[in-house]
Design a protein around this motif. Structure first.
Motif, short mmCIF file in Angstrom:
data_model
loop_
_atom_site.label_atom_id
_atom_site.label_comp_id
_atom_site.label_asym_id
_atom_site.label_seq_id
_atom_site.Cartn_x
_atom_site.Cartn_y
_atom_site.Cartn_z
N MET A 106 0.84 -1.20 0.00
CA MET A 106 0.00 0.00 0.00
C MET A 106 0.87 1.25 0.00
SD MET A 106 -2.98 -0.92 2.76
CE MET A 106 -3.67 0.72 2.58
N THR A 107 0.38 2.30 -0.66
CA THR A 107 1.09 3.56 -0.68
C THR A 107 1.01 4.23 0.69
OG1 THR A 107 0.49 3.86 -3.00
CG2 THR A 107 1.23 5.81 -1.81
N HIS A 108 2.13 4.73 1.17
CA HIS A 108 2.16 5.39 2.47
C HIS A 108 1.30 6.66 2.43
CE1 HIS A 108 3.76 7.55 5.96
NE2 HIS A 108 4.18 6.37 6.39
N PRO A 109 0.62 7.01 3.54
CA PRO A 109 -0.23 8.21 3.56
C PRO A 109 0.50 9.50 3.19
CG PRO A 109 -0.69 6.85 5.48
CD PRO A 109 0.49 6.23 4.79
N TRP A 110 1.81 9.55 3.40
CA TRP A 110 2.58 10.75 3.04
C TRP A 110 2.39 11.12 1.57
CZ3 TRP A 110 6.77 12.33 -0.03
CH2 TRP A 110 7.49 13.46 0.41
N PHE A 111 2.13 10.10 0.73
CA PHE A 111 1.99 10.30 -0.71
C PHE A 111 0.53 10.44 -1.15
CE2 PHE A 111 5.80 7.82 0.10
CZ PHE A 111 6.76 8.41 -0.70
N GLN A 112 -0.40 10.06 -0.29
CA GLN A 112 -1.79 9.94 -0.71
C GLN A 112 -2.50 11.29 -0.76
OE1 GLN A 112 -3.65 7.08 1.91
NE2 GLN A 112 -2.34 5.39 1.23
N GLY A 113 -3.45 11.41 -1.70
CA GLY A 113 -4.29 12.60 -1.78
C GLY A 113 -3.62 13.80 -2.39
N THR A 114 -2.42 13.63 -2.92
CA THR A 114 -1.72 14.72 -3.59
C THR A 114 -1.32 14.25 -4.98
OG1 THR A 114 0.40 14.02 -2.65
CG2 THR A 114 -0.83 15.68 -1.43
N THR A 115 -0.95 15.20 -5.81
CA THR A 115 -0.65 14.86 -7.20
C THR A 115 0.84 14.91 -7.48
OG1 THR A 115 -0.97 17.17 -7.87
CG2 THR A 115 -2.88 15.72 -8.00
N VAL A 116 1.23 14.14 -8.47
CA VAL A 116 2.59 14.16 -9.01
C VAL A 116 2.59 15.13 -10.19
CG1 VAL A 116 4.31 12.75 -10.21
CG2 VAL A 116 3.08 11.80 -8.25
#
Length: 259
Positions: free
Chosen positions: A1-11
């Motif tokens: 699973m992707t860590h929350p630090w990366f979630q909900g934001t865009t690249v």
């Protein structure tokens, strides 16, 4: 699973390198890694702030890059040799000192990318960030120091471990594996790693290449490049597939990469 630090934001992610100090702020003596610099990054719309951790003589983790105070304050002493009160006085006219605990408290919607600069700071950093592990990525040039901070966070009862990026020895192993065209060798150093954060070049050696980016992505690992201040370079690296830009000019990066 992707860590929350990366979630909900865009690249691409824009990481404000030591906060944000504009030319206007610099003319008023605002320093990097100060309270004002973090506040400016936040006000500019930055979700991610990259900073550095040292430990004062009385055991307080502060956001400060250099081991000594010379470049930022003109005082030749080391961070480890002054108390937090002394450092507060030195930083009073330079945007204000900010401790790690204050940063996490004052900016609850900022996600911090924390470089553990001093071996003595690792345990304290891990303990402080444990309740905030969902919005912290821990890194260090030293893999041992990075692991010590993660272990301290786990011991302190962190519900999840903070995200983490690779230290120098891991990056070297990764570059060797990429050069060998071996997915099996690539996967080993990237086990437990969420991102690699690297310069585009190290001397004459090109570090960031399409092959490195592809290898990291196949292992589910992001690639962030530091320190990129030219808009043309930002666009070029993002076009290559880079996931994050670490920059002194977060305001410029946000305008460049969000249009």
């Amino acid at each position: 699973m992707t860590h929350p630090w990366f979630q909900g934001t865009t690249v691409p992610r824009v990481l404000a390198h030591r906060g944000l100090v504009t030319q206007a702020d610099a003319s008023h003596a605002v320093a990097e890694n100060s309270f004002a610099a973090v506040a400016a990054a936040h006000a500019a719309g930055c979700v991610y702030v990259e900073s550095d951790c040292h430990l004062t003589s009385d055991g307080v983790v502060v956001l400060f890059h250099d081991a000594d105070l010379t470049r930022v304050t003109g005082d030749p002493r080391r961070v480890a040799d002054v108390t937090v009160r002394e450092l507060e006085a030195l930083m009073a006219g330079r945007g204000g000192l900010i401790t790690l605990a204050q940063a996490l408290d004052a900016f609850p919607d900022v996600r911090f990318n924390l470089d553990v600069k001093a071996p003595t700071a690792a345990g304290a950093v891990g303990t402080i960030i444990a309740p905030h592990a969902d919005r912290v990525l821990v890194t260090s040039f030293s893999d041992a120091r990075r692991r010590d901070a993660l272990a301290a966070a786990e011991t302190a009862g962190s519900g999840i471990l903070p995200a983490t990026s690779a230290g120098t020895s891991t990056i070297v192993r990764l570059l060797v594996a990429v050069a060998a065209h071996s997915d099996r060798l690539v996967s080993r150093p990237l086990r437990g790693i969420d991102a690699i954060q690297v310069p585009e070049r190290k001397g004459r050696v090109r570090v960031v290449t399409p092959r490195l980016i592809d290898a990291a992505h196949r292992s589910g690992v992001e690639v962030h490049v530091w320190t990129v201040n030219d808009p043309a370079d930002m666009r070029r690296l993002v076009d290559m597939g880079v996931d994050g830009i670490v920059t002194d000019r977060a305001d410029v990066a946000l305008r460049t990469l969000r249009t």
